[in-house]
Design a protein around this motif. Structure first.
Motif, short mmCIF file in Angstrom:
data_model
loop_
_atom_site.label_atom_id
_atom_site.label_comp_id
_atom_site.label_asym_id
_atom_site.label_seq_id
_atom_site.Cartn_x
_atom_site.Cartn_y
_atom_site.Cartn_z
N ASN A 199 -5.28 5.90 3.15
CA ASN A 199 -6.70 5.80 2.79
C ASN A 199 -7.36 7.16 2.61
O ASN A 199 -8.56 7.26 2.39
CB ASN A 199 -7.47 4.98 3.83
N GLY A 200 -6.58 8.24 2.72
CA GLY A 200 -7.10 9.60 2.50
C GLY A 200 -7.51 10.32 3.77
O GLY A 200 -7.79 11.51 3.74
N GLU A 201 -7.55 9.62 4.88
CA GLU A 201 -7.95 10.24 6.15
C GLU A 201 -6.88 11.23 6.61
O GLU A 201 -5.69 10.96 6.54
CB GLU A 201 -8.13 9.16 7.21
N ILE A 202 -7.32 12.39 7.10
CA ILE A 202 -6.40 13.39 7.64
C ILE A 202 -6.10 13.02 9.08
O ILE A 202 -7.00 12.90 9.91
CB ILE A 202 -7.00 14.80 7.54
N LEU A 203 -4.83 12.80 9.36
CA LEU A 203 -4.40 12.39 10.69
C LEU A 203 -3.98 13.56 11.57
O LEU A 203 -4.08 13.50 12.78
CB LEU A 203 -3.22 11.42 10.58
N LYS A 223 0.84 -1.20 0.00
CA LYS A 223 0.00 0.00 0.00
C LYS A 223 0.88 1.24 0.00
O LYS A 223 2.02 1.21 0.41
CB LYS A 223 -0.89 0.02 1.24
N LYS A 224 0.29 2.34 -0.44
CA LYS A 224 1.07 3.56 -0.40
C LYS A 224 1.12 4.07 1.04
O LYS A 224 0.17 3.91 1.81
CB LYS A 224 0.55 4.62 -1.36
N PRO A 225 2.23 4.67 1.42
CA PRO A 225 2.41 5.14 2.79
C PRO A 225 1.69 6.47 3.02
O PRO A 225 1.25 7.12 2.07
CB PRO A 225 3.92 5.32 2.89
N PRO A 226 1.59 6.88 4.28
CA PRO A 226 1.06 8.22 4.55
C PRO A 226 2.00 9.25 3.94
O PRO A 226 3.14 8.95 3.60
CB PRO A 226 1.05 8.31 6.07
#
Length: 70
Positions: A35-39, A12-15
């Motif tokens: 997954n596109g979520e803003i952390l 998977k692509k990393p953050p």
């Protein structure tokens, strides 16, 4: 380096770290998950160079890629 390792181990692509201009014409830095979520989102910076500096500091501590989101 860390990004490549995450991709190799998980497929998977990393953050990544994003630099963007908000609705009020200030600049912010955020950490976005694969997954596109803003952390995480930073304080507002009045100029782009200060936001880049903050993004580079975060990147130096995490080994994550910085992307400009316009």
């Amino acid at each position: 380096m860390l990004c490549q390792l995450i991709r190799r181990l998980t497929g998977k692509k990393p953050p990544h770290i994003e630099l963007f201009a908000d609705a009020g014409d200030a600049y912010r830095v955020r950490l976005r998950a694969a997954n596109g979520e803003i952390l995480m989102s930073s304080e507002a910076y009045s100029n782009e160079s200060n936001a880049w500096r903050a993004a580079r500091v975060l990147a130096s501590h995490t080994n994550l890629e910085v992307k400009e989101n316009r």
